[in-house]
Design a protein around this motif. Structure first.
Motif, PDB file in Angstrom:
ATOM      1  N   ARG A 353      17.142 -31.366 -82.097  1.00 13.62           N
ATOM      2  CA  ARG A 353      17.867 -32.673 -81.391  1.00 13.62           C
ATOM      3  C   ARG A 353      19.084 -32.409 -80.819  1.00 13.62           C
ATOM      4  O   ARG A 353      19.791 -33.289 -80.327  1.00 13.62           O
ATOM      5  N   VAL A 354      19.912 -31.314 -81.378  1.00 14.47           N
ATOM      6  CA  VAL A 354      21.221 -31.055 -81.218  1.00 14.47           C
ATOM      7  C   VAL A 354      21.248 -31.008 -79.253  1.00 14.47           C
ATOM      8  O   VAL A 354      22.174 -31.517 -78.914  1.00 14.47           O
ATOM      9  N   ALA A 355      20.058 -30.641 -78.854  1.00 14.37           N
ATOM     10  CA  ALA A 355      20.235 -30.419 -77.514  1.00 14.37           C
ATOM     11  C   ALA A 355      20.089 -32.031 -76.648  1.00 14.37           C
ATOM     12  O   ALA A 355      20.941 -32.381 -75.800  1.00 14.37           O
ATOM     13  N   GLY A 356      19.234 -32.647 -77.318  1.00 11.94           N
ATOM     14  CA  GLY A 356      18.884 -34.155 -76.782  1.00 11.94           C
ATOM     15  C   GLY A 356      20.320 -35.006 -77.091  1.00 11.94           C
ATOM     16  O   GLY A 356      20.513 -35.558 -76.254  1.00 11.94           O
ATOM     17  N   ILE A 357      20.658 -34.802 -78.157  1.00 13.70           N
ATOM     18  CA  ILE A 357      21.830 -35.668 -78.544  1.00 13.70           C
ATOM     19  C   ILE A 357      23.027 -35.408 -77.559  1.00 13.70           C
ATOM     20  O   ILE A 357      23.867 -36.174 -77.346  1.00 13.70           O
ATOM     21  N   GLY A 358      23.114 -34.018 -77.724  1.00 14.17           N
ATOM     22  CA  GLY A 358      24.411 -33.536 -77.009  1.00 14.17           C
ATOM     23  C   GLY A 358      24.239 -33.917 -75.495  1.00 14.17           C
ATOM     24  O   GLY A 358      25.219 -34.215 -75.021  1.00 14.17           O
ATOM     25  N   ALA A 359      22.969 -33.753 -74.959  1.00 15.20           N
ATOM     26  CA  ALA A 359      22.942 -34.039 -73.483  1.00 15.20           C
ATOM     27  C   ALA A 359      23.274 -35.671 -73.512  1.00 15.20           C
ATOM     28  O   ALA A 359      23.979 -36.036 -72.171  1.00 15.20           O
ATOM     29  N   GLN A 360      22.899 -36.439 -74.233  1.00 18.17           N
ATOM     30  CA  GLN A 360      22.998 -37.845 -74.270  1.00 18.17           C
ATOM     31  C   GLN A 360      24.579 -38.129 -74.586  1.00 18.17           C
ATOM     32  O   GLN A 360      24.936 -39.092 -73.431  1.00 18.17           O
ATOM     33  N   ILE A 361      25.158 -37.466 -75.455  1.00 19.32           N
ATOM     34  CA  ILE A 361      26.502 -37.709 -75.403  1.00 19.32           C
ATOM     35  C   ILE A 361      27.204 -37.353 -74.335  1.00 19.32           C
ATOM     36  O   ILE A 361      28.209 -38.050 -73.807  1.00 19.32           O
ATOM     37  N   VAL A 362      27.166 -36.157 -73.529  1.00 16.80           N
ATOM     38  CA  VAL A 362      27.683 -35.630 -72.346  1.00 16.80           C
ATOM     39  C   VAL A 362      27.630 -37.009 -71.397  1.00 16.80           C
ATOM     40  O   VAL A 362      28.338 -37.302 -70.638  1.00 16.80           O
TER      41      VAL A 362
END
Ligand code: CMX
Length: 392
Positions: A353-362
């Motif tokens: 999820r670090v990837a999905g959450i990271g992308a959504q934060i960006v």
């Protein structure tokens, strides 16, 4: 989708009945990385997950950040960019060394992410998100090693390898088929990277970031949200449930399922809040299991459950979807490849999820509202049963 609505369209009438229901169903924003449909489950940037299962995690991460799949050249460049970002600062291991071994791995993960941030934060949303993604495999491996007291002779991190291979190398378990473990963990990663914008951990991460805390603080907070038994920890509970079933005899399995329901316990691995069919992420894992471990005892149990549980659950008309969800098979597969302790399973969910959450934060910080970003989160609360008072 909101893109097709004009500015005045009413998305949802908020009534008193919506209060104190955890914002359930209340529209709050748009999501550029993924959405979920009842018949095909999660889609990443428009692609149904069933079409992405065979992609490498690096390519799917690229997709979530760039909203398109990479061509060969872009894929190679992205991998080398991740390699350049991958080195975990040395002091991180000293912090892990000091943590209580009995602490839950999700707490280790959250502290590990915070620690990475304390050693290096650039303050650039995209930079920090990609740095964290690149450092996660080593952090994950180190968490296993230090928590299990195997801190000696940890192999050097070969940052030129794939993300999952770096985790498997760091873990360095004896008697393990590394290729199988890499395949199972890679598939797990791809299937768990993102799931819309409103799930608790993603929402938590984006809320924290909206106050302009760092990516590391936001994602550590998201991991804390994910650790709850009603959220990410369900996948730990699911393997524990499978181990409790203990038999693949279909009649016995049916008796077990009925007993759980009679005693008002959930039948783990079945049901879904949005989907109306079997979750394609479950289907994909069943297909993988059928290839790599058809005779594994736990795999045989989940195969029997998949046959029996939907039939029993559908007798209860309240249950909207009696079919298998993503959690049914992931534990059995991780267990088969040598990851035997279910208390770690949510950390894989978190890692992905670090990837999905990271992308959504960006997206929320630097893309949305024509680059101005989403303002600090501030939903409204009403006072309850309180009169205006003054101190005499
Ligand atoms: N076992 C027992 N009861 C179940 C059930 C299951 N597998 N699935 C649904 N129900 C019950 C619900 O608890 C609810 O009961 P109440 O009316 O008493 O509250 C009723 O059936 C209706 O539920 P629903 O509308 O079909 O589904 P919900 O959105 O309320 O719940 C979920 C969805 C996943 C929480 C639920 O199916 C469940 O608890 N499943 C078992 C636990 C599990 O596998 N969790 C992992 C979920 C993975 C994912 O979300 O992808």
């Amino acid at each position: 989708m909101v893109g097709y609505l004009d500015n005045e369209e009413v998305l949802c009438e908020v009534t008193e009945n919506h209060l104190n229901t955890g914002l359930r169903g209340i529209p709050v924003g748009t999501c550029r990385t993924s959405f979920v449909t009842p018949d095909e489950g999660v889609h990443y940037c428009g692609y149904p997950i069933s079409e992405l299962v065979e992609y490498a995690p690096e390519d799917v991460i690229y997709l979530l950040f760039n909203k398109e799949l990479p061509n060969q050249e872009q894929a190679a460049k992205f991998r080398s960019e991740l390699s350049n970002r991958a080195t975990v600062p040395e002091g991180v291991e000293e912090v892990l060394q000091s943590l209580p071994k009995h602490g839950h791995p999700m707490d280790w993960l959250s502290i590990g992410i915070h620690t990475l941030g304390m050693f290096e934060t650039t303050g650039d949303w995209l930079e920090d998100a990609l740095n964290l993604i690149a450092r996660m495999p080593r952090l994950m491996g180190l968490i296993f090693r230090y928590r299990e007291g195997r801190e000696r002779d940890i192999p050097v991190d070969d940052v030129t390898k794939s993300l999952v291979a770096r985790f498997v190398d760091t873990l360095d378990l004896a008697g393990i088929d590394n290729e199988k473990m890499t395949k199972v963990v890679s598939t797990y990663m791809v299937l768990h990277m993102d799931h819309g914008g409103g799930n608790l951990s993603t929402f938590t991460g984006k809320s924290i970031a909206s106050g302009k805390a760092t990516v590391y603080s936001a994602i550590a907070g998201a991991m804390n949200a994910l650790s709850g038994p009603l959220h990410g920890r369900a996948n730990q509970s699911c393997l524990e449930f499978v181990l409790k079933v203990g038999t693949s005899d279909e009649e016995e399995v049916e008796k077990f399922v009925r007993k759980e329901l009679a005693e008002r316990r959930p039948v783990f691995g079945f049901g879904h809040a949005v989907l109306s069919v079997e979750d394609p992420r479950a289907t994909a894992q069943f297909e993988l299991g059928q290839k790599i471990c058809p005779d594994d005892e736990n795999f045989k149990i989940i195969r029997a459950l998949r046959k029996v549980a939907p039939k029993v659950l559908s007798e209860n008309k309240k249950i909207r979807n009696p079919n298998a969800n993503v959690d049914i098979a992931s534990g059995a597969l991780l267990h088969h490849v040598g990851l035997r302790d279910p208390t770690y399973y949510t950390t894989f969910f978190g890692w992905a999820r670090v990837a999905g959450i990271g992308a959504q934060i960006v997206d929320e910080r630097v893309v949305m509202r024509a680059g101005r970003g989403v303002p600090i989160y501030r939903p409204k609360y009403f006072p309850e049963n309180q009169e205006l008072r003054h101190v005499d």
